[in-house]
Design a protein around this motif. Structure first.
Motif, PDB file in Angstrom:
ATOM      1  N   LEU A  98       0.805  -1.222   0.000  1.00 54.96           N
ATOM      2  CA  LEU A  98       0.000   0.000   0.000  1.00 54.96           C
ATOM      3  C   LEU A  98       0.838   1.271   0.000  1.00 54.96           C
ATOM      4  CD1 LEU A  98      -2.681  -1.268   2.518  1.00 54.96           C
ATOM      5  CD2 LEU A  98      -3.074  -0.734   0.101  1.00 54.96           C
ATOM      6  N   THR A  99       2.136   1.127   0.222  1.00 52.83           N
ATOM      7  CA  THR A  99       3.024   2.304   0.200  1.00 52.83           C
ATOM      8  C   THR A  99       3.678   2.492  -1.166  1.00 52.83           C
ATOM      9  OG1 THR A  99       4.998   1.060   0.915  1.00 52.83           O
ATOM     10  CG2 THR A  99       3.532   1.908   2.635  1.00 52.83           C
ATOM     11  N   PRO A 101       3.390   3.476  -4.897  1.00 50.13           N
ATOM     12  CA  PRO A 101       2.486   4.183  -5.831  1.00 50.13           C
ATOM     13  C   PRO A 101       2.184   3.375  -7.088  1.00 50.13           C
ATOM     14  CG  PRO A 101       4.168   5.661  -4.983  1.00 50.13           C
ATOM     15  CD  PRO A 101       4.571   4.281  -4.557  1.00 50.13           C
ATOM     16  N   THR A 104      -0.426   0.680  -6.358  1.00 49.53           N
ATOM     17  CA  THR A 104      -1.745   1.213  -5.984  1.00 49.53           C
ATOM     18  C   THR A 104      -2.225   2.301  -6.937  1.00 49.53           C
ATOM     19  OG1 THR A 104      -0.730   2.844  -4.497  1.00 49.53           O
ATOM     20  CG2 THR A 104      -1.309   0.701  -3.555  1.00 49.53           C
ATOM     21  N   SER A 105      -1.659   2.335  -8.127  1.00 54.51           N
ATOM     22  CA  SER A 105      -1.967   3.424  -9.059  1.00 54.51           C
ATOM     23  C   SER A 105      -3.431   3.460  -9.478  1.00 54.51           C
ATOM     24  CB  SER A 105      -1.084   3.314 -10.312  1.00 54.51           C
ATOM     25  OG  SER A 105      -1.306   2.070 -10.972  1.00 54.51           O
ATOM     26  N   PRO A 108      -5.597   4.924  -5.730  1.00 51.91           N
ATOM     27  CA  PRO A 108      -4.786   5.756  -4.834  1.00 51.91           C
ATOM     28  C   PRO A 108      -5.522   6.210  -3.584  1.00 51.91           C
ATOM     29  CG  PRO A 108      -5.458   6.994  -6.783  1.00 51.91           C
ATOM     30  CD  PRO A 108      -5.802   5.560  -7.047  1.00 51.91           C
ATOM     31  N   HIS A 109      -6.820   6.519  -3.701  1.00 55.23           N
ATOM     32  CA  HIS A 109      -7.577   6.985  -2.529  1.00 55.23           C
ATOM     33  C   HIS A 109      -7.721   5.863  -1.504  1.00 55.23           C
ATOM     34  CE1 HIS A 109      -8.405  10.730  -4.529  1.00 55.23           C
ATOM     35  NE2 HIS A 109      -9.006  10.115  -5.527  1.00 55.23           N
ATOM     36  N   ALA A 111      -5.631   3.336  -1.115  1.00 57.55           N
ATOM     37  CA  ALA A 111      -4.320   3.118  -0.509  1.00 57.55           C
ATOM     38  C   ALA A 111      -4.021   4.166   0.562  1.00 57.55           C
ATOM     39  CB  ALA A 111      -3.236   3.146  -1.586  1.00 57.55           C
ATOM     40  N   GLN A 112      -4.374   5.399   0.264  1.00 55.35           N
ATOM     41  CA  GLN A 112      -4.125   6.478   1.223  1.00 55.35           C
ATOM     42  C   GLN A 112      -4.937   6.265   2.497  1.00 55.35           C
ATOM     43  OE1 GLN A 112      -5.459  10.395  -0.008  1.00 55.35           O
ATOM     44  NE2 GLN A 112      -3.906  11.405   1.230  1.00 55.35           N
ATOM     45  N   GLN A 113      -6.206   5.916   2.342  1.00 54.48           N
ATOM     46  CA  GLN A 113      -7.054   5.693   3.504  1.00 54.48           C
ATOM     47  C   GLN A 113      -6.598   4.457   4.282  1.00 54.48           C
ATOM     48  OE1 GLN A 113      -9.233   7.771   4.577  1.00 54.48           O
ATOM     49  NE2 GLN A 113     -10.038   6.552   6.282  1.00 54.48           N
ATOM     50  N   GLN A 115      -3.560   3.309   4.571  1.00 59.54           N
ATOM     51  CA  GLN A 115      -2.378   3.674   5.356  1.00 59.54           C
ATOM     52  C   GLN A 115      -2.766   4.486   6.583  1.00 59.54           C
ATOM     53  OE1 GLN A 115       1.334   4.773   3.073  1.00 59.54           O
ATOM     54  NE2 GLN A 115      -0.107   4.717   1.348  1.00 59.54           N
ATOM     55  N   LYS A 116      -3.751   5.356   6.433  1.00 64.37           N
ATOM     56  CA  LYS A 116      -4.222   6.138   7.581  1.00 64.37           C
ATOM     57  C   LYS A 116      -4.790   5.226   8.659  1.00 64.37           C
ATOM     58  CE  LYS A 116      -5.305  10.516   5.235  1.00 64.37           C
ATOM     59  NZ  LYS A 116      -6.384  11.455   4.841  1.00 64.37           N
TER      60      LYS A 116
END
Length: 243
Positions: A98-99, A101, A104-105, A108-109, A111-113, A115-116
């Motif tokens: 998930l880190t 890019p 997870t291209s 992306p949203h 993957a970002q969530q 990681q959060k």
């Protein structure tokens, strides 16, 4: 856990799951238990099980914790994520960093969530029988790592068990019954979510705590979670343990 201990536990869990597949079983409770068993057997951090509705849209039906459920909802809202891709293609997607890019291209949203929410790696496996795909199962790790070939095969076996539970083998060839079963499961989850919200507010506690107490009470009373949920929503008396 030793190899022998793991094999013994695996056998126990498969027997437990098989015993649950009676004529009139609670599919939500079954999938909830299966998601927790996946965490135990596969040594992962969290699991979410999702089903497609009659319009081909995914909905979370069970998860090992509420954090995963919220993450899955986020993925659906953005129409992206590994489960969405796997549901549409019927193909596994494993060991997604998930880190990364590049990895997870296409989501992306998500993957970002993810990681959060503290996740580093994810996997998606189809809930399928032959060429029929009814949903997907999402696995998460909080630490970098990979899912071994052995654990991937085991994860798919558990996903296949979930598929059989959802469709109920005796009606696989009856399309209209299958559709009704899937819709009933999704409707039950909505009822459970509403009841959970009521209890969380009533007890001034977290949704996760409210859900665990609600589930424990349903099991102790031999009730389907959806039936207990409707009683709570309707304010039916006699639920003193949940007052």
């Amino acid at each position: 856990m030793s190899v022998m201990g793991r094999e013994q536990r695996l056998a126990e869990i498969f027997v437990e799951l098989a015993d649950s597949l009676i004529d009139d079983f609670d599919v939500i409770e079954f999938l909830q238990s299966l998601s927790c068993r996946c965490v135990e057997l596969l040594e992962i951090s969290a699991v979410g099980i999702m089903l497609g509705d009659e319009h081909g849209e995914l909905h979370t039906i069970a998860a090992s914790d509420e954090n995963t459920r919220l993450l899955e909802l986020f993925a659906i809202q953005h129409d992206q994520g590994p489960c969405v891709d796997t549901f549409r293609s019927g193909v596994q997607r494993t060991n997604i960093d998930l880190t990364d890019p590049k990895a997870t291209s296409v989501f992306p949203h998500f993957a970002q969530q993810a990681q959060k929410n503290g996740f580093a790696v994810t996997h998606a496996l189809p809930l399928r029988l032959r060429t029929r795909v009814v949903g997907a199962m999402n696995l998460f790790h909080t630490q970098p790592g990979t899912l071994t070939a052995e654990n991937t095969a085991l994860a798919q076996a558990l996903a296949d068990i979930a598929t059989i539970a959802i469709l109920q083998q005796r009606t696989l060839e009856q399309t209209y019954v299958e559709r009704d079963q899937l819709q009933a499961a999704l409707t039950s989850r909505i009822v459970i979510e509403q009841a959970k919200g009521i209890l969380a507010e009533r007890w001034n506690t977290s949704p996760d705590d409210a859900f665990n107490r609600f589930r424990a009470h349903a099991r102790s009373q031999g009730l389907r979670m959806s039936d207990l949920g409707r009683q709570i929503i309707d304010g039916v008396p006699g639920r003193s343990a949940l007052s």
